[in-house]
Write a protein that holds these residues in place. Structure first.
Motif, mmCIF file in Angstrom:
data_model
loop_
_atom_site.group_PDB
_atom_site.id
_atom_site.type_symbol
_atom_site.label_atom_id
_atom_site.label_comp_id
_atom_site.label_asym_id
_atom_site.label_seq_id
_atom_site.Cartn_x
_atom_site.Cartn_y
_atom_site.Cartn_z
ATOM 1 N N SER A 33 4.202 2.732 0.455
ATOM 2 C CA SER A 33 3.743 1.346 0.343
ATOM 3 C C SER A 33 3.662 0.680 1.714
ATOM 4 C CB SER A 33 4.696 0.575 -0.568
ATOM 5 O OG SER A 33 4.308 -0.772 -0.640
ATOM 6 N N VAL A 36 0.539 1.965 3.382
ATOM 7 C CA VAL A 36 -0.679 1.482 2.725
ATOM 8 C C VAL A 36 -0.944 0.020 3.083
ATOM 9 C CG1 VAL A 36 -1.574 0.878 0.423
ATOM 10 C CG2 VAL A 36 -0.683 3.167 0.844
ATOM 11 N N HIS A 37 0.137 -0.735 3.323
ATOM 12 C CA HIS A 37 -0.017 -2.161 3.604
ATOM 13 C C HIS A 37 -0.114 -2.491 5.089
ATOM 14 C CE1 HIS A 37 1.253 -2.507 -0.639
ATOM 15 N NE2 HIS A 37 0.423 -3.523 -0.603
ATOM 16 N N GLU A 43 -10.626 -0.676 3.689
ATOM 17 C CA GLU A 43 -10.784 -1.494 2.476
ATOM 18 C C GLU A 43 -11.072 -0.634 1.246
ATOM 19 O OE1 GLU A 43 -10.510 -4.706 1.263
ATOM 20 O OE2 GLU A 43 -9.244 -4.717 3.038
ATOM 21 N N ASP A 44 -11.690 0.508 1.456
ATOM 22 C CA ASP A 44 -12.083 1.327 0.304
ATOM 23 C C ASP A 44 -11.048 2.401 -0.046
ATOM 24 O OD1 ASP A 44 -12.324 3.020 2.425
ATOM 25 O OD2 ASP A 44 -14.433 3.506 2.126
ATOM 26 N N GLY A 45 -9.900 2.367 0.649
ATOM 27 C CA GLY A 45 -8.849 3.335 0.329
ATOM 28 C C GLY A 45 -9.148 4.744 0.819
ATOM 29 N N TYR A 48 -6.393 6.912 2.468
ATOM 30 C CA TYR A 48 -5.176 6.986 1.665
ATOM 31 C C TYR A 48 -4.279 8.157 2.070
ATOM 32 C CZ TYR A 48 -2.266 7.534 -2.489
ATOM 33 O OH TYR A 48 -1.214 7.673 -3.347
ATOM 34 N N CYS B 120 1.462 0.482 -4.254
ATOM 35 C CA CYS B 120 0.796 1.557 -3.513
ATOM 36 C C CYS B 120 -0.214 2.208 -4.422
ATOM 37 C CB CYS B 120 1.792 2.554 -2.948
ATOM 38 S SG CYS B 120 3.064 3.099 -4.087
ATOM 39 N N SER B 121 0.170 3.223 -5.142
ATOM 40 C CA SER B 121 -0.784 3.897 -6.013
ATOM 41 C C SER B 121 -0.037 4.718 -7.051
ATOM 42 C CB SER B 121 -1.695 4.787 -5.206
ATOM 43 O OG SER B 121 -0.898 5.667 -4.448
ATOM 44 N N VAL B 133 -10.458 7.273 -6.189
ATOM 45 C CA VAL B 133 -10.415 6.538 -4.918
ATOM 46 C C VAL B 133 -10.326 5.027 -5.151
ATOM 47 C CG1 VAL B 133 -11.746 5.970 -2.845
ATOM 48 C CG2 VAL B 133 -11.553 8.341 -3.583
ATOM 49 N N LYS B 136 -6.938 3.423 -5.578
ATOM 50 C CA LYS B 136 -6.088 3.321 -4.384
ATOM 51 C C LYS B 136 -6.594 2.259 -3.416
ATOM 52 C CE LYS B 136 -6.990 7.693 -3.764
ATOM 53 N NZ LYS B 136 -7.019 9.151 -3.477
ATOM 54 N N ALA B 137 -7.787 1.741 -3.674
ATOM 55 C CA ALA B 137 -8.395 0.796 -2.718
ATOM 56 C C ALA B 137 -7.747 -0.588 -2.833
ATOM 57 C CB ALA B 137 -9.891 0.697 -2.974
ATOM 58 N N PRO B 138 -7.553 -1.246 -1.675
ATOM 59 C CA PRO B 138 -6.943 -2.584 -1.691
ATOM 60 C C PRO B 138 -7.696 -3.563 -2.598
ATOM 61 C CG PRO B 138 -7.063 -1.755 0.549
ATOM 62 C CD PRO B 138 -7.801 -0.762 -0.312
ATOM 63 N N ARG B 141 -6.534 -3.088 -6.120
ATOM 64 C CA ARG B 141 -5.109 -3.367 -6.260
ATOM 65 C C ARG B 141 -4.829 -4.863 -6.272
ATOM 66 N NH1 ARG B 141 -3.935 -0.089 -1.788
ATOM 67 N NH2 ARG B 141 -2.502 -1.735 -1.232
#
Lengths: 99, 213
Positions: A33, A36-37, A43-45, A48, B120-121, B133, B136-138, B141
């Motif tokens: 987390s 990720v933050h 923006e599209d993950g 990841y 997170c995911s 995908v 998991k994208a902001p 979320r």
């Protein structure tokens, strides 16, 4: 599924280490987390698994399992080894000319 | 381990010189972690390969679809799933590797359920495999919580205004599986045929069962 083989390996290593009791899944989720933050994440993950690898590195360092400097040195060594390996030959760490 | 040896394109004339291998930072970092962990005897390459193979071939949304179809056809199983989803799902052979608990969210004519992980995911891997995908994208979320109806519309799901939408935020300890409503006109179908109507997205709540996702 996995965008690239290294992502699959990072994922599997994490699952494997958790099963062997190196960390709890909550500890893992917290580490992931944080990554990720971080500001500047895609923006599209799409980054990841970059987050995933950073979280795994960080957790191993925090747990005293690995040393951050050693990880970085090995990372560079693997890159030098890859570049020094002729196409078609298996890439091995021993191929690093500085080792 | 995977053979992730780089295969660069040959040039038009087929000359075979200067074909360097390169590792991206991420590739090299993963190799470095493997090296450290192997040297300490903390990873077994065979086990890593087995996990990768399981997630690439065996573990995926078909597991969840099996759970849903069984719930549609077997009222006792549906009851069990409502009371103790972890045990009911484990009875079909799908168990979480992270010791997480499962909860089944039954869509009804009054309520639609949508799952997100704002942290997170976190995702019910044992029944759905790896998350898509967009999960998991902001954008998803954050927006799934603020504007679920708008997010669903973007997925092509328009629900009647009177239908309530409940959004469930997953955690490391608790994962959710949406049990979509059984499509109308499927009374004669067998469990296996029904499972074919259940998409991954329907079990996250971003689609409805039996509709193109």
């Amino acid at each position: 599924m996995f965008p690239e083989p290294w992502a699959a390996e990072a994922f599997a290593m994490t699952v494997h280490l958790h099963e062997n009791g190196l960390f709890s899944w909550s500890e893992w989720a917290e580490a992931l987390s944080i990554e990720v933050h971080r500001p500047g994440r895609a923006e599209d993950g799409s980054d990841y698994f970059d987050c995933w690898v950073a979280a795994l590195s960080g957790l191993l360092v925090a747990k005293g399992i690995a040393d951050a400097g050693v990880i970085l040195a090995l990372q560079s060594a693997w890159q030098r080894a890859a570049e020094a390996t002729p196409h078609g030959m298996p890439i091995e760490l021993g191929n690093d000319p500085l080792r | 381990m995977h053979d992730d040896h780089d295969h660069h394109h040959h040039d038009h004339h087929g000359h075979d010189h200067h074909h360097d291998n390169r590792y991206s930072d991420m590739q090299a970092r993963v190799r470095a972690l493997e090296t450290v962990l192997s040297e300490k005897g903390l990873i077994d390459p065979g086990a890593i390969d087995a996990i990768v193979e399981a997630y690439e071939t065996k573990i995926g949304p078909r597991n969840g679809a099996h759970v849903v179809a069984k719930a549609w056809t077997d009222p006792d199983f549906a009851d069990w799933l409502k009371r103790d989803a972890t045990a009911a799902i484990a009875s079909l052979g799908y168990t979480g590797r992270q010791g997480e608990h499962m909860r089944a969210l039954f869509n009804t004519p009054e309520t639609h359920n949508l799952v997100v992980c704002t942290l997170c995911s976190c995702y019910p891997w044992s029944v759905l495999g790896l998350p898509p995908v967009w999960y998991k994208a902001p954008a998803y979320r954050s927006r799934a919580v603020i504007d679920p109806r708008g997010v669903l519309a973007e997925f092509g799901v328009t629900l009647p205004e009177e239908k309530k939408i409940r959004v469930w935020d997953s955690t490391a300890e608790l994962r959710y599986l949406v049990i979509p409503e059984r499509p109308e006109g499927t009374e004669g179908l067998a469990e296996e045929e029904l499972a074919g109507l259940v998409s991954r997205d329907a079990m996250i709540g971003s689609a409805i069962a039996g509709a193109a996702s």
